[in-house]
Design a protein around this motif. Structure first.
Motif, short mmCIF file in Angstrom:
data_model
loop_
_atom_site.label_atom_id
_atom_site.label_comp_id
_atom_site.label_asym_id
_atom_site.label_seq_id
_atom_site.Cartn_x
_atom_site.Cartn_y
_atom_site.Cartn_z
N GLY A 198 0.92 -1.29 0.31
CA GLY A 198 -0.30 0.06 0.18
C GLY A 198 0.55 1.28 -0.49
N TYR A 199 1.88 1.34 0.69
CA TYR A 199 3.18 2.71 0.99
C TYR A 199 3.38 2.88 -1.01
CZ TYR A 199 4.43 1.50 5.51
OH TYR A 199 3.97 1.19 6.77
N ASP A 207 -3.60 10.70 3.40
CA ASP A 207 -4.34 8.61 2.77
C ASP A 207 -3.57 8.11 4.35
OD1 ASP A 207 -4.87 9.23 -0.39
OD2 ASP A 207 -2.77 8.72 -1.09
N VAL A 209 -3.22 3.82 4.62
CA VAL A 209 -2.20 2.34 4.07
C VAL A 209 -2.41 1.51 5.35
CG1 VAL A 209 -0.90 3.11 2.43
CG2 VAL A 209 0.19 2.84 4.82
#
Length: 209
Positions: A198-199, A207, A209
């Motif tokens: 997800g990074y 955002d 993650v």
């Protein structure tokens, strides 16, 4: 004197606030809180913010102990909420202020990493929560904590390590994340043995993650 270059730091030179911020931002990259600025429940729809000190892209600030109102949701409605510091260098009268926001979906925060060159704006989120018609719930601290010696290329000064325990508010950088991003822990726990994918999908401030 040459007309195509200026030495700022010498006897008789002039280092202005913009120069100062650029120097500090280079020494302490990123944004966060040095001390204080804890957000807690006061009463009803009111949050309390303790005195504290922080820095946004090299711009040092002090927060005075204060309270801030949050707009409640309509009956049967649940909103996302946050408290954040808004820095706007184009606003000479009020360049920095604390704001509360509640919406069905919160808009992206201002995050111009070149704020000191563009005379633009940057937001530092302090806490998030949910909002109902009855009050506020789920108050969570999300601001990065700046520590001594945090220079070296990332907002948190430390690189995320695997199988390591982190507390809420801990701030780190990660090899798989964009170079400008600082990751802030919003739920205490231990990182997995392998880095999540997800990074690489981080594209803007806020955002998750």
């Amino acid at each position: 004197m040459a007309d195509n270059i200026t030495l700022k730091t010498y006897k008789g030179g002039n280092v202005n606030p913009q120069d100062d911020a650029i120097i500090y931002e280079t020494a302490i990259p990123g944004s966060g809180i040095f001390k204080g600025c804890e957000v807690t429940y006061a009463r009803g729809n009111v949050l309390h913010i303790s005195q504290g000190f922080g820095m946004i892209r090299g711009r040092f600030f002090e927060v005075y102990e204060t309270e801030i109102d949050v707009r409640l949701a309509d009956v049967g409605e649940t909103l996302q909420g946050r408290v954040y510091i808004h820095l706007d260098l184009s606003n000479a009268d009020e360049p920095i202020k604390i704001l509360a926001q509640a919406a069905a979906e919160l808009p992206p925060l201002d995050a111009d990493v070149n704020i000191n060159y563009n005379n633009s704006s940057y937001d530092l989120e302090l806490a998030i929560f949910t909002v109902s018609s009855a009050g506020l719930d789920g108050l969570t601290k999300v601001f990065p904590t700046l520590k001594a010696g945090s220079g070296g290329g990332g907002g948190g000064g430390e690189t995320l390590t695997r199988a390591t325990s982190y507390a809420v508010g801990d701030a780190v950088t990660a090899v798989g994340a964009p170079g400008w991003a600082t990751l802030v822990c919003t739920q205490a726990g231990t990182t997995a043995a392998s880095e999540p994918s997800g990074y690489s999908r981080i594209t803007k401030v806020g955002d998750r993650v």
